[in-house]
Design an enzyme around this catalytic site. Structure first.
Site, short mmCIF file in Angstrom:
data_model
loop_
_atom_site.label_atom_id
_atom_site.label_comp_id
_atom_site.label_asym_id
_atom_site.label_seq_id
_atom_site.Cartn_x
_atom_site.Cartn_y
_atom_site.Cartn_z
N ASP A 23 0.87 -1.19 0.00
CA ASP A 23 0.00 0.00 0.00
C ASP A 23 0.90 1.24 0.00
O ASP A 23 2.10 1.14 0.25
CB ASP A 23 -0.90 0.00 1.27
CG ASP A 23 -2.15 0.86 1.11
OD1 ASP A 23 -2.01 2.08 0.91
OD2 ASP A 23 -3.25 0.31 1.18
N TYR B 251 -15.82 6.86 -11.22
CA TYR B 251 -15.30 5.71 -10.47
C TYR B 251 -15.86 4.42 -11.09
O TYR B 251 -15.14 3.44 -11.31
CB TYR B 251 -15.72 5.88 -9.02
CG TYR B 251 -15.52 4.70 -8.10
CD1 TYR B 251 -14.26 4.37 -7.60
CD2 TYR B 251 -16.62 3.94 -7.68
CE1 TYR B 251 -14.11 3.31 -6.73
CE2 TYR B 251 -16.47 2.89 -6.80
CZ TYR B 251 -15.20 2.57 -6.33
OH TYR B 251 -15.06 1.52 -5.47
N ASN C 88 -21.85 -1.67 -1.21
CA ASN C 88 -21.29 -0.84 -0.15
C ASN C 88 -20.91 -1.70 1.07
O ASN C 88 -21.76 -2.44 1.58
CB ASN C 88 -22.37 0.17 0.23
CG ASN C 88 -21.78 1.43 0.79
OD1 ASN C 88 -20.82 1.39 1.54
ND2 ASN C 88 -22.36 2.55 0.42
P1 NAD Z 1 -9.72 1.77 1.14
O1 NAD Z 1 -9.59 3.17 0.63
O2 NAD Z 1 -9.88 1.58 2.61
O3 NAD Z 1 -8.50 0.89 0.64
C1 NAD Z 1 -7.85 1.11 -0.58
C2 NAD Z 1 -6.37 1.17 -0.31
O4 NAD Z 1 -5.68 1.37 -1.56
C3 NAD Z 1 -5.97 2.36 0.58
O5 NAD Z 1 -5.31 1.89 1.75
C4 NAD Z 1 -5.04 3.19 -0.28
O6 NAD Z 1 -3.96 3.80 0.41
C5 NAD Z 1 -4.55 2.16 -1.29
N1 NAD Z 1 -4.02 2.82 -2.49
C6 NAD Z 1 -4.57 3.87 -3.17
N2 NAD Z 1 -3.76 4.23 -4.17
C7 NAD Z 1 -2.69 3.41 -4.12
C8 NAD Z 1 -1.50 3.31 -4.89
N3 NAD Z 1 -1.26 4.16 -5.91
N4 NAD Z 1 -0.60 2.36 -4.57
C9 NAD Z 1 -0.83 1.51 -3.51
N5 NAD Z 1 -1.93 1.56 -2.77
C10 NAD Z 1 -2.85 2.50 -3.05
O7 NAD Z 1 -10.93 1.13 0.33
P2 NAD Z 1 -11.79 -0.17 0.64
O8 NAD Z 1 -13.11 0.27 1.11
O9 NAD Z 1 -10.99 -1.12 1.45
O10 NAD Z 1 -11.98 -0.74 -0.83
C11 NAD Z 1 -11.16 -1.78 -1.36
C12 NAD Z 1 -11.51 -2.02 -2.81
O11 NAD Z 1 -12.89 -2.36 -2.90
C13 NAD Z 1 -11.31 -0.82 -3.71
O12 NAD Z 1 -10.85 -1.26 -4.96
C14 NAD Z 1 -12.71 -0.25 -3.87
O13 NAD Z 1 -12.86 0.46 -5.07
C15 NAD Z 1 -13.55 -1.51 -3.83
N6 NAD Z 1 -14.92 -1.28 -3.36
C16 NAD Z 1 -15.14 -0.94 -2.06
C17 NAD Z 1 -16.43 -0.73 -1.63
C18 NAD Z 1 -16.72 -0.38 -0.19
O14 NAD Z 1 -17.87 -0.14 0.15
N7 NAD Z 1 -15.73 -0.32 0.68
C19 NAD Z 1 -17.51 -0.83 -2.52
C20 NAD Z 1 -17.24 -1.15 -3.85
C21 NAD Z 1 -15.94 -1.40 -4.26
#
Ligand code: NAD
Length: 334
Positions: A32, A147, A176
């Site tokens: 990360d 997105y 979500n």
């Molecule tokens: P989050 O933001 O908590 O985790 C994403 C992580 O990616 C973060 O820790 C961030 O620092 C890291 N990141 C961002 N850019 C980066 C880079 N350039 N290099 C390395 N790391 C990087 O999000 P989450 O809620 O844990 O979501 C995880 C995945 O699930 C994501 O792909 C998100 O789009 C998808 N998603 C989440 C939800 C939800 O409700 N949480 C819903 C639909 C899809």
């Protein structure tokens, strides 16, 4: 021992996923831009790398011997509706780069199984009462935000690399997700965390503001259920006992469809406080959600945690964060 790479391991869902993989006996490398904010990582190794850079993707995937058995690509620049609508250039730019380089390098470096976290944001808006959309209904496409467009592109990218290199690609479209150890303030938090925070910060008898008019319909999935779905999906294979193999995108989320007003009411009830709600204009996103879960259920998965039980586990965690922050602020003032 199986080896897994978890991208975005400093984040919410990946943090829970790492714990799950460790319980299954994996050796796990997390990667990360930042360490996990709320819990020490349980990964065996944690690398701070920016995955927009192809060389960093290669470093993340490199082992002294052999290749990763499984790669979980969850890294993304993302947040709630407020963040997604004001940071659309960053979302499109950063997430496309991460996915372009990670799917390419993983395929080139002979990773056997690749999981990609997509989103139900790939679907068009819906009206209340519309029948459920299936995975194929995402095309013709009309996502409500950038997105969702990037996720749609990244799904196709991962599948194309899977076809060319023989990499087993599994793609979940998450509903979500909420639970403890997720972002709860700062502008990137999602609706369940934001509402828990507002209620936790409010005194008994206070009024909180919520975006929209409360009628938008959503599905909220507890983190443990989502992680179980990810784990089930990446191992789906014609050679397994179920004989099921979910190629192509799969909707992953609970069957419990609620309004935002229901969510707010649940949080208030769990808090035990008397709170008045004032609905105010704000970036709400789509009006309604209703997606078929037939494909994921064909693997025997289903959500087990109700919204009520999930909030009962999440609210105390956010309340404790709010209390700790308030105490820290008092200490700094003194
Ligand atoms: P989050 O933001 O908590 O985790 C994403 C992580 O990616 C973060 O820790 C961030 O620092 C890291 N990141 C961002 N850019 C980066 C880079 N350039 N290099 C390395 N790391 C990087 O999000 P989450 O809620 O844990 O979501 C995880 C995945 O699930 C994501 O792909 C998100 O789009 C998808 N998603 C989440 C939800 C939800 O409700 N949480 C819903 C639909 C899809």
């Amino acid at each position: 021992m199986k080896r897994a790479l978890v991208c975005g391991a400093g984040g919410f869902v990946s943090g829970h996923l790492v714990k799950r993989l460790k319980r299954e006996g994996y050796w796990v490398r997390g990667v990360d831009l930042k360490p996990h904010e709320f819990a020490p990582t349980q990964a065996d190794e944690f690398l701070l790398l920016d995955l927009r850079d192809p060389e960093n993707c290669r470093d993340a995937l490199t082992l002294p011997d052999g290749t990763f058995d499984e790669v979980y690509q969850l890294a993304a620049d993302m947040g709630g509706m407020g963040f997604i609508s004001r940071a659309e250039c960053e979302v499109l730019h950063n997430n496309a780069l991460i996915n372009i380089h990670m799917s390419h390098k993983a395929a080139e470096m002979s990773v056997a199984r690749y999981f990609f976290s997509s989103s139900v944001c790939v679907y068009r808006d819906m009206q209340p009462g519309e029948p459920a959309l299936t995975e194929d209904d995402a095309i013709p496409a009309n996502p409500d935000n950038e997105y969702g467009w990037e996720k749609l592109y990244a799904e196709r990218l991962a599948m194309a690399y899977g076809r060319r290199y023989g990499m087993k690609v599994r793609i979940a479209r998450f509903e979500n997700c909420y639970g403890p150890e997720g972002t709860w303030r700062g502008g990137r938090e999602k609706a369940p965390a934001a509402i828990c925070r507002k209620v936790a910060e409010a005194g008994d008898g206070a009024t909180i503001e919520v975006w929209g008019d409360g009628t938008a319909i959503r599905v909220f999935t507890y983190a443990d259920d989502l992680v179980e779905g990810i784990y089930t999906m990446i191992h789906s294979d014609p050679s397994t006992s179920s004989g099921q193999c979910l190629e192509g995108p799969v909707n992953l989320g609970s069957d419990e469809r609620v309004t935002v007003a229901d969510l707010v009411k649940t949080v208030i009830e769990v808090s035990g406080k008397k709170i008045t709600v004032r609905y105010v204009p704000g970036p709400v996103g789509v009006q309604s959600r209703n997606f078929s879960k037939a494909r994921i259920k064909s693997l025997g998965w289903e959500a087990r945690v109700s919204l009520r039980d999930g909030i009962a586990r999440t609210y105390p965690w956010i309340e404790a964060q709010v209390r700790t922050k308030a105490l820290a602020a008092q200490f700094h003032r003194a």
